[in-house]
Design a protein around this motif. Structure first.
Motif, PDB file in Angstrom:
ATOM      1  N   ARG A 123     -34.713  43.321 -33.612  1.00  0.00           N
ATOM      2  CA  ARG A 123     -35.459  42.129 -34.392  1.00  0.00           C
ATOM      3  C   ARG A 123     -36.747  42.289 -34.350  1.00  0.00           C
ATOM      4  NH1 ARG A 123     -32.110  36.596 -32.664  1.00  0.00           N
ATOM      5  NH2 ARG A 123     -30.035  37.151 -33.699  1.00  0.00           N
ATOM      6  N   SER A 124     -37.551  42.478 -33.317  1.00  0.00           N
ATOM      7  CA  SER A 124     -38.785  42.817 -33.059  1.00  0.00           C
ATOM      8  C   SER A 124     -39.277  44.052 -33.881  1.00  0.00           C
ATOM      9  CB  SER A 124     -39.450  42.766 -31.683  1.00  0.00           C
ATOM     10  OG  SER A 124     -38.797  43.873 -31.101  1.00  0.00           O
ATOM     11  N   ASN A 125     -38.463  44.919 -33.717  1.00  0.00           N
ATOM     12  CA  ASN A 125     -38.792  46.344 -34.506  1.00  0.00           C
ATOM     13  C   ASN A 125     -38.784  46.203 -35.954  1.00  0.00           C
ATOM     14  OD1 ASN A 125     -38.968  47.626 -31.975  1.00  0.00           O
ATOM     15  ND2 ASN A 125     -36.895  48.555 -32.186  1.00  0.00           N
ATOM     16  N   VAL A 126     -37.805  45.541 -36.429  1.00  0.00           N
ATOM     17  CA  VAL A 126     -37.976  45.277 -37.855  1.00  0.00           C
ATOM     18  C   VAL A 126     -39.092  44.495 -38.436  1.00  0.00           C
ATOM     19  CG1 VAL A 126     -36.483  44.151 -39.954  1.00  0.00           C
ATOM     20  CG2 VAL A 126     -35.502  44.986 -38.012  1.00  0.00           C
ATOM     21  N   ALA A 127     -39.648  43.564 -37.434  1.00  0.00           N
ATOM     22  CA  ALA A 127     -41.046  42.787 -37.815  1.00  0.00           C
ATOM     23  C   ALA A 127     -42.157  43.689 -37.630  1.00  0.00           C
ATOM     24  CB  ALA A 127     -40.936  41.497 -36.928  1.00  0.00           C
ATOM     25  N   ARG A 177     -46.037  35.522 -31.962  1.00  0.00           N
ATOM     26  CA  ARG A 177     -46.726  34.568 -31.205  1.00  0.00           C
ATOM     27  C   ARG A 177     -45.913  33.115 -31.516  1.00  0.00           C
ATOM     28  NH1 ARG A 177     -47.539  30.944 -28.284  1.00  0.00           N
ATOM     29  NH2 ARG A 177     -49.424  30.588 -27.268  1.00  0.00           N
ATOM     30  N   PHE A 178     -45.743  32.776 -33.000  1.00  0.00           N
ATOM     31  CA  PHE A 178     -45.380  31.437 -33.203  1.00  0.00           C
ATOM     32  C   PHE A 178     -43.932  31.542 -33.583  1.00  0.00           C
ATOM     33  CE2 PHE A 178     -50.057  31.516 -33.397  1.00  0.00           C
ATOM     34  CZ  PHE A 178     -50.379  30.622 -32.429  1.00  0.00           C
ATOM     35  N   VAL A 179     -43.160  32.432 -33.972  1.00  0.00           N
ATOM     36  CA  VAL A 179     -42.203  32.418 -34.583  1.00  0.00           C
ATOM     37  C   VAL A 179     -40.898  32.677 -33.239  1.00  0.00           C
ATOM     38  CG1 VAL A 179     -40.248  33.489 -36.006  1.00  0.00           C
ATOM     39  CG2 VAL A 179     -42.697  33.253 -36.901  1.00  0.00           C
ATOM     40  N   PRO A 180     -40.224  31.669 -33.126  1.00  0.00           N
ATOM     41  CA  PRO A 180     -39.348  31.819 -31.864  1.00  0.00           C
ATOM     42  C   PRO A 180     -38.271  33.079 -31.932  1.00  0.00           C
ATOM     43  CG  PRO A 180     -39.637  29.546 -32.570  1.00  0.00           C
ATOM     44  CD  PRO A 180     -40.139  30.433 -33.566  1.00  0.00           C
ATOM     45  N   LEU A 181     -38.096  33.312 -33.121  1.00  0.00           N
ATOM     46  CA  LEU A 181     -36.836  34.310 -33.210  1.00  0.00           C
ATOM     47  C   LEU A 181     -37.393  35.446 -32.578  1.00  0.00           C
ATOM     48  CD1 LEU A 181     -34.260  35.274 -34.749  1.00  0.00           C
ATOM     49  CD2 LEU A 181     -35.618  35.970 -36.663  1.00  0.00           C
ATOM     50  N   PHE A 182     -38.795  35.869 -32.504  1.00  0.00           N
ATOM     51  CA  PHE A 182     -39.292  37.168 -31.911  1.00  0.00           C
ATOM     52  C   PHE A 182     -39.829  36.807 -30.428  1.00  0.00           C
ATOM     53  CE2 PHE A 182     -39.561  37.597 -36.624  1.00  0.00           C
ATOM     54  CZ  PHE A 182     -38.633  38.648 -36.866  1.00  0.00           C
ATOM     55  N   VAL A 227     -52.947  41.293 -37.291  1.00  0.00           N
ATOM     56  CA  VAL A 227     -53.111  39.766 -37.430  1.00  0.00           C
ATOM     57  C   VAL A 227     -51.627  39.335 -37.695  1.00  0.00           C
ATOM     58  CG1 VAL A 227     -54.157  37.710 -38.140  1.00  0.00           C
ATOM     59  CG2 VAL A 227     -55.425  39.732 -37.698  1.00  0.00           C
ATOM     60  N   GLY A 228     -50.941  39.770 -38.756  1.00  0.00           N
ATOM     61  CA  GLY A 228     -49.839  39.146 -39.349  1.00  0.00           C
ATOM     62  C   GLY A 228     -48.432  39.450 -38.295  1.00  0.00           C
ATOM     63  N   ALA A 229     -48.503  40.690 -37.465  1.00  0.00           N
ATOM     64  CA  ALA A 229     -47.727  40.668 -36.498  1.00  0.00           C
ATOM     65  C   ALA A 229     -47.825  39.935 -35.277  1.00  0.00           C
ATOM     66  CB  ALA A 229     -47.653  42.323 -36.047  1.00  0.00           C
ATOM     67  N   PHE A 230     -49.228  39.654 -34.865  1.00  0.00           N
ATOM     68  CA  PHE A 230     -49.301  38.870 -33.863  1.00  0.00           C
ATOM     69  C   PHE A 230     -49.032  37.186 -34.138  1.00  0.00           C
ATOM     70  CE2 PHE A 230     -52.159  35.910 -31.537  1.00  0.00           C
ATOM     71  CZ  PHE A 230     -51.895  36.117 -30.254  1.00  0.00           C
TER      72      PHE A 230
END
Length: 392
Positions: free
Chosen positions: A80-84, A387-392, A380-383
């Motif tokens: 999931r984090s890799n996709v993001a 940081r704020f989306v629990p899914l990641f 910035v978008g990734a951080f």
């Protein structure tokens, strides 16, 4: 669910590779295309081949650096984090390519991966600091080395190479023909021996830059996926290199125009200088294990050469002794073949070109702005997401 996420991750990696092809073909072959040595199609073919060679030979070392060393715990590389991560890398690069400005794939990718590490508390600050330090130093070196060459040595180099770019020339100097189904390289009939050698040099150096790009930039597309351990290295390199080739044949046409024509109207001599300086720096960084900011180095080399040529000075004739007046030459005129170029300060006013387009400040400002905006958008978008989306 894991298989679906893996498929999505690979598709996003392909999208990143596509944009890498668009972003890096311009710096590698923009000078050769701008000097009308080869066509955009030929440049894309060469980029595809030599990028793959660099990726399959030295590239795995850089993949390991980004996939295992930049974060202290590779467990953060979930599917999931890799996709993001790949989404932000590819999206930011597409923004630059759409604007016709090749952005740094290394800065964009390292920014997104670092954002993941920072948000999860797993960022290796020592490794990041080492990478960033070289990113600051390398473009400055490229700018000033090219600037010094342009200001003090370019006329002599141009006379020695004795190659002129014909603004009315339509056909490239080097083409690929088929003889019995076998591709062969042919040169124009109007090329002399020295022009042929010069054309060969700039193409060879472009290939070397493409090779260097492969060693560094393949990691930007596949490192997060490789970190999961679900796909082997060779398979990912093949997929990433194929995606780069698609980008080189399509979206790279805009960045080839920007790097070859809009920033500075490069004659073949200038193209050779830029290629030598930038490729030498990139190879050195790759040797040190640094994911090189290939686009920034090449772009700043072009800008530096254009600035150096634009700021040469000449003494106005008729000035009183002891009261010499100098003016900017804007850029050096291309010396006629066989003529001895004047030393600095010895050019006549007639040698000063009116409305020179060898250095375009407005286009330069646009390029530098976008090359900083793209990595910032990715980081910035990734951080914020991690940081704020629990899914990641």
């Amino acid at each position: 669910m894991t298989e679906v996420l893996l498929l999505v991750g690979i598709l996003v990696a392909v999208f990143v590779g596509y944009n890498i092809g668009g972003a890096t073909t311009g710096p590698a072959f923009g000078p050769a295309v701008g000097a009308k040595v080869i066509t955009k199609l030929f440049a894309a073919a060469l980029m595809s081949v030599f990028f793959f060679l660099g990726a399959i030979t030295i590239g795995p070392q850089v993949v390991d650096t980004l996939g295992t060393e930049l974060v202290t715990d590779t467990a953060v590389f979930t599917m999931r984090s890799n996709v993001a991560v790949l989404f932000f890398i590819g999206g930011a690069l597409f923004l630059g390519n759409y604007a016709g400005v090749p952005a740094s794939t290394s800065m964009t990718a390292v920014g997104a991966i670092s954002a993941l590490g920072l948000a999860t508390g797993e960022l290796n600050w020592a490794i990041l600091g080492r990478i960033v330090a070289w990113w600051i130093v390398a473009p400055v070196v490229g700018f000033w080395v090219s600037g010094v060459i342009g200001r003090y040595f370019y006329p002599r180099l141009n006379a020695w190479i004795a190659i002129e770019q014909d603004p009315d020339r339509e056909d490239p100097m080097v083409t690929v023909t088929t003889n019995g189904g076998i591709p062969t390289i042919a040169t124009s009939d109007d090329l002399g021996r020295r022009k042929t050698i010069g054309a060969a040099v700039v193409v060879v150096i472009g290939c070397l830059m493409a090779f260097s790009s492969g060693t560094s930039n393949i990691a930007n597309a596949i490192a997060p996926i490789y970190g999961t351990g679900d796909v082997d290295m060779v398979t990912l390199i093949l997929i990433g290199s194929a995606a780069v080739a698609v980008g080189a044949f399509t979206i790279a046409r805009r960045t080839l125009d920007t790097l070859g024509n809009d920033i500075t109207n490069l004659p073949l001599t200038a193209a050779i200088v830029v290629a030598v300086v930038s490729s030498a720096i990139v190879i050195t960084l790759s040797w040190l294990g640094i994911p090189a900011s290939f686009v920034i180095i090449a772009t700043m080399s072009i800008v530096g050469l254009g600035w150096g040529r634009a700021t040469r000075t000449t003494t106005l004739p008729g000035a009183a002794r002891g009261e010499e007046t100098t003016v900017s030459v804007g850029s050096l005129t291309a010396e006629e073949e066989g003529e001895t170029p004047p030393e600095i300060g010895e050019e006549s006013v007639e040698d000063i070109p009116r409305g020179s387009d060898l250095f375009d400040p407005s286009t330069t400002a646009r390029v530098i702005l976008m090359q900083n905006v793209v990595p910032v958008v990715s980081t910035v978008g990734a951080f914020l997401t991690f940081r704020f989306v629990p899914l990641f």
